[in-house]
Write a protein that holds these residues in place. Structure first.
Motif, PDB file in Angstrom:
ATOM      1  N   PRO A 168       0.807  -1.308  -0.007  1.00 53.53           N
ATOM      2  CA  PRO A 168       0.049   0.084   0.050  1.00 53.53           C
ATOM      3  C   PRO A 168       0.726   1.250  -0.065  1.00 53.53           C
ATOM      4  O   PRO A 168       0.430   2.116  -0.553  1.00 53.53           O
ATOM      5  N   GLU A 169       2.091   1.273   0.706  1.00 55.55           N
ATOM      6  CA  GLU A 169       2.895   2.423   0.732  1.00 55.55           C
ATOM      7  C   GLU A 169       3.426   2.747  -0.663  1.00 55.55           C
ATOM      8  O   GLU A 169       3.658   3.966  -1.140  1.00 55.55           O
TER       9      GLU A 169
ATOM     10  N   PRO B  59      -2.676  16.999   5.981  1.00 55.91           N
ATOM     11  CA  PRO B  59      -2.395  16.033   4.752  1.00 55.91           C
ATOM     12  C   PRO B  59      -2.929  16.864   3.420  1.00 55.91           C
ATOM     13  O   PRO B  59      -2.426  16.188   2.339  1.00 55.91           O
TER      14      PRO B  59
ATOM     15  N   GLN C 180       9.465  14.267   5.848  1.00 55.83           N
ATOM     16  CA  GLN C 180       9.702  12.942   6.253  1.00 55.83           C
ATOM     17  C   GLN C 180       8.594  12.170   5.715  1.00 55.83           C
ATOM     18  O   GLN C 180       7.944  10.977   6.191  1.00 55.83           O
TER      19      GLN C 180
ATOM     20  N   ASN D 247       6.468  27.323   8.654  1.00 52.76           N
ATOM     21  CA  ASN D 247       6.235  27.032  10.055  1.00 52.76           C
ATOM     22  C   ASN D 247       4.728  27.894  10.463  1.00 52.76           C
ATOM     23  O   ASN D 247       4.735  29.072  10.138  1.00 52.76           O
ATOM     24  N   PRO D 248       3.867  27.225  11.108  1.00 57.26           N
ATOM     25  CA  PRO D 248       2.432  27.750  11.238  1.00 57.26           C
ATOM     26  C   PRO D 248       2.530  29.117  12.104  1.00 57.26           C
ATOM     27  O   PRO D 248       1.826  30.110  11.795  1.00 57.26           O
ATOM     28  N   SER D 249       3.181  28.998  13.438  1.00 57.54           N
ATOM     29  CA  SER D 249       3.120  30.181  14.113  1.00 57.54           C
ATOM     30  C   SER D 249       4.178  31.251  13.952  1.00 57.54           C
ATOM     31  O   SER D 249       3.929  32.365  14.227  1.00 57.54           O
ATOM     32  N   GLU D 250       5.287  30.868  13.390  1.00 58.29           N
ATOM     33  CA  GLU D 250       6.344  31.828  13.373  1.00 58.29           C
ATOM     34  C   GLU D 250       6.823  32.196  12.036  1.00 58.29           C
ATOM     35  O   GLU D 250       7.815  32.704  11.733  1.00 58.29           O
TER      36      GLU D 250
ATOM     37  N   PRO E 296       2.577  14.488   6.219  1.00 59.39           N
ATOM     38  CA  PRO E 296       1.713  13.757   7.310  1.00 59.39           C
ATOM     39  C   PRO E 296       0.687  12.649   6.649  1.00 59.39           C
ATOM     40  O   PRO E 296       0.587  12.821   5.396  1.00 59.39           O
ATOM     41  N   LEU E 297       0.678  11.399   7.296  1.00 61.77           N
ATOM     42  CA  LEU E 297      -0.188  10.326   6.745  1.00 61.77           C
ATOM     43  C   LEU E 297       0.428  10.064   5.285  1.00 61.77           C
ATOM     44  O   LEU E 297      -0.227   9.382   4.563  1.00 61.77           O
TER      45      LEU E 297
ATOM     46  N   THR F 237       1.857  20.404   7.794  1.00 58.35           N
ATOM     47  CA  THR F 237       1.436  19.456   8.657  1.00 58.35           C
ATOM     48  C   THR F 237      -0.333  18.812   8.462  1.00 58.35           C
ATOM     49  O   THR F 237      -0.567  18.179   9.145  1.00 58.35           O
TER      50      THR F 237
ATOM     51  N   TYR G 215      14.400   4.612  -0.947  1.00 57.57           N
ATOM     52  CA  TYR G 215      15.515   4.932  -0.025  1.00 57.57           C
ATOM     53  C   TYR G 215      15.018   4.275   1.431  1.00 57.57           C
ATOM     54  O   TYR G 215      15.797   3.629   2.147  1.00 57.57           O
TER      55      TYR G 215
END
Lengths: 474, 321
Positions: B94-95, B183, B267, B159-162, B270-271, B181, B282
């Motif tokens: 599935p990945e 999906p 990375q 970055n959401p807040s900064e 998300p999800l 962050t 990799y």
């Protein structure tokens, strides 16, 4: 003469290539009389045979390349050439001070032991894959050192694949008793001991004293007073305002080992496990009722807006989160920021558990000198070493007796860390499928944090882990 | 090549042939000179051939061989031939399937967007503007920067807040966006950053193409009374056809090889929404040490890219004909 420029170009190229090949060598060639023993880590195609015992016993040319150059750091002691055994030792480097502590202890070992010489090599550990890439490359090429640093939860995979050898024969029960339980747990796979570490680690509930006072919330001062999940939730909700979050879980670390390290105690504390105790079954563990309840609890924290799913790195020390579940390093950062902070124990549901585990050492199977290597391992993790490393890193020591000599653990806030390491620390699961298992857990945890259906993610992840586990069944 | 050959021959036969020499001998000498020339050629080729062999051909062959084995890094000596098992699992994983569609999505969006942004920038810069050189440098500079550095910088900006972008949005009253962050947004955020990073390079190629269009075509169009839009559609675009096709193919292949951005910025999360094929390969090979399976995926990946390239080449030929 028309060819002359082309000739210059190609010969320059050859010279450069040759220089590169040589450049790679000089860092590691501590003892040139050992041709096969010390090879660069990146040289996967290089000489494949492990260190020959003849090499280390026989040829002792005087004054030949005694200087040990380990990555960026030099050791002070030099080989006299009289040693019967030369041990190759790989240590990881995350911080300079930490490495200096290791080198100091290696020097002391070399001085103490006339018959053993430790040839140490420092390999950079960037927190991602740099160190494990080096191990992987050396594994395939067949030139692992005698003893090397390994990350605690990965010991099982190395043990299962016979990359490491058990050290039970070289260690007595009394020595084992000196370590905190979680270090022995971490190093044990299928009832055999494979690794010992000098460092422990933990995750603590940091809190901003000013903010808690402002809201009239009384923190816990000892392990006995540890907050329950319910208390954590209620207080975090109370502490959440427009200006700051109630709690920080360092979700900025990404979906990786941090989530497992920090988050697994939520499962344990609720009576669940990530995987069966023998490390072979995951169905009915990661998706068991107890585990799902824990994920539900995590999800509620995020849904109630108590935790940010993408906090800035400095959220806690900047006063933008009233509390934080963070590692021992957070304290130093909060000090630097001039924050008035304290530490509470890890919150619990039924039973108290806290995260544990760090880098440890293992003796490789192809080592010709397992006894000496085990001796070095014990040395690197004995009371003096753990104290020295704890002072350099700020991490808790792996020897119980070492706590007594480290003053900072006598009082709050760090006394909480001692209590946790000694009493509630639980090692991450010992299974050869750990690399996949930890990612499976982190993905599920992250799904819960994002408000997604964590149960179906858990079930999907379980299939991945099961496929990985099949590799080890025969 | 020809002129070089003549020069070399001139060196081998200095001035004039000696009198009384048989033509047969001459031919003999000519052959050996040719051979010598060939040898010299191979000598100069050898660094390239050796490097290609070690770093391209050998690894490719090894990967192909490993894809039929259960090569696991921790047990390198204990590897056995398992036939097509790895390949069977590729299409059930599935990945892998998710990573495949993620990569397709990335490619399908990035290629047209990057192509048009690059063309737009090139058109802007091709005019006689005041700060032309400055703009050209500014648009090209992201290409010079390391993709890793750019990815880290954009992670900060997202970055959401900064982050810079959210602070700018806040000024015009738009709430914080969870760019990397969420999906739904993560892949699009990576696409935006990739277009910004990559478009400058294609802009330069377009610029060269634009400057190759003969000016008399525009003059003729002016005489015919063509509007700027008509000139763009009927002169500029046809003049850029070959350049565009080249860019189209290179962007597509580069987009399919997406790796650095998700590796550094998300990375793969998300999800798993930003996990690309190469990143999945990799991870399988290095994080999970399953070299056999990673090799099988690499082979499948190569075939996919090959098919895309062939299809594109057929299209290119048709459009030319």
């Amino acid at each position: 003469m028309k060819k002359f420029p082309a000739f210059i170009v190609s010969s320059t190229l050859l010279v450069i290539l040759a220089a590169c090949a040589e450049g790679g060598d000089d860092g590691e060639e501590a003892l040139p009389e050992e041709p096969a023993a010390s090879e660069e880590t990146e040289d996967t195609e290089g000489t494949a045979e492990p260190e020959e015992s003849e090499d280390s016993e026989g040829n002792e040319e005087e004054g030949s390349g005694d200087e040990v150059e380990t990555g960026a750091v030099d050791t002070d002691t030099e080989a006299t050439g009289d040693e019967e055994t030369v041990l190759e030792f790989w240590i990881h480097q995350t911080g300079e001070e930490e490495t200096e502590a290791y080198i100091e202890r290696i020097d002391a070992f070399n001085e103490e032991h006339d018959d053993i010489y430790v040839d140490a090599e420092v390999i950079i550990d960037d927190g991602a894959s740099a160190y494990s890439d080096s191990i992987n490359a050396a594994l395939v090429a067949g030139n692992l050192p005698d003893i090397m640093a390994v990350d605690g939860p990965y010991v099982a995979a190395f043990a299962e694949s016979d990359v490491l050898q058990p050290i039970d024969d070289y260690i007595d029960d009394e020595t084992i008793d000196g370590y905190v339980d979680s270090i022995i747990q971490q190093g044990t796979y299928q009832d055999e001991l494979y690794s010992l570490g000098s460092m422990e680690a933990s995750v603590l509930l940091y809190y901003n004293k000013d903010l808690l006072e402002e809201h009239g919330i009384e923190p816990a001062h000892s392990l006995d007073e540890a907050w329950t999940w319910k208390e954590l939730h209620e207080n975090a909700q109370e502490l959440t305002t427009e200006d700051y979050y109630g709690l920080n879980l360092f979700m900025n670390e990404g979906v990786g080992e941090w989530l497992t390290f920090m988050g697994a105690p939520f499962i344990w504390s609720n009576g669940g496990e990530l995987i069966s105790e023998d490390g072979t079954e995951v169905e009915g563990y990661l998706n068991a009722e107890e585990s799902l309840e824990a994920f539900e609890y995590i999800q509620t924290l995020f849904e109630d807006g108590v935790v940010s799913e993408s906090p800035p790195e400095t959220q806690f020390q900047e006063g933008e989160a009233a509390m934080a579940l963070g590692g021992p390093w957070v304290g130093g950062m909060a000090d630097d920021a001039g924050l008035n902070w304290g530490i509470m124990p890890y919150p619990y549901a039924d039973e108290k558990y806290s995260p544990s585990g760090s880098m440890a050492y293992g003796v490789t199977s192809n080592s010709e000198h397992p006894e000496e290597a085990a001796e070095l391992m014990k040395w690197m993790t004995n009371k003096e070493s753990t104290i020295r490393v704890a002072e350099a890193t700020g991490m808790p020591p792996a020897q119980e007796a070492a706590f007594e000599e480290l003053d900072r653990f006598d009082d709050l806030p760090w006394s909480i860390m001692e209590e946790q390491v000694v009493e509630t620390a639980k090692a991450r699961p010992s299974t050869p499928a750990y690399p996949v298992l930890t990612d499976a857990f982190a993905e599920t945890f992250h799904a819960a944090a994002l408000g997604e259906d964590y149960e179906s993610v858990a079930n999907q992840q379980i299939q991945r882990v099961e496929r990985e586990l099949r590799r080890f069944q025969d | 090549m020809d002129s070089l050959k003549k020069q070399e021959e001139a060196e081998v036969y200095p001035k004039e042939p000696k009198p009384g020499r048989k033509p047969k001998q001459q031919r003999k000498k000519g052959l050996s000179a040719k051979r010598r020339e060939a040898l010299t050629g191979y000598f100069f080729l050898s660094p390239a051939i050796i490097l290609l062999g070690i770093f391209l051909l050998y690894p490719m062959g090894a990967a192909f061989y490993y894809s039929f084995t259960d090569f696991y890094i921790l047990t390198p000596d204990d590897r056995s031939f398992i036939g097509l098992d790895n390949f069977m699992f590729v299409f059930q994983d599935p990945e892998f399937i998710q990573a495949f569609w993620n990569t397709v999505y990335f490619t399908v969006i990035v290629v047209p967007v990057q192509l048009s942004v690059a063309l737009g920038l090139a058109l802007l810069i091709n005019r006689k503007l005041k700060f032309r050189v400055f703009f050209r440098t500014a648009f090209f500079s992201p290409v010079v920067m390391s993709l890793v550095v750019v990815s880290i910088l954009w992670t900060f900006m997202y970055n959401p807040s900064e982050g810079l972008i959210n602070e700018m949005l806040a000024m015009i009253g738009i709430p914080e966006q969870p760019f990397l962050t969420s999906p739904d947004q993560a892949m699009n955020s990576i696409i935006a950053m990739s277009v910004w990073q990559g478009a400058g390079f294609q802009m330069m190629i377009f610029l060269a193409g634009l400057q190759n269009i003969p000016n008399h075509l525009y003059e003729a169009a002016d005489i015919d009374g063509a509007s700027p839009w008509q000139k763009f559609v009927h002169v500029t675009l046809p003049g850029l056809r070959n350049v565009s096709l080249f860019i189209f193919i290179t962007i597509t292949i580069a987009a399919f090889k997406l790796l650095v951005q998700p590796m550094i910025m998300t990375q793969g999360g998300p999800l798993g929404t930003t996990k690309s094929l190469v990143y999945h390969i990799y991870e399988a090979g290095f994080a999970y040490r399953d070299v056999g399976y990673a090799s099988a995926m690499a082979v499948v990946f190569t075939v996919i890219v090959l098919v895309i390239t062939i299809v594109q080449r057929i299209l290119v030929k048709e459009e030319r004909g």
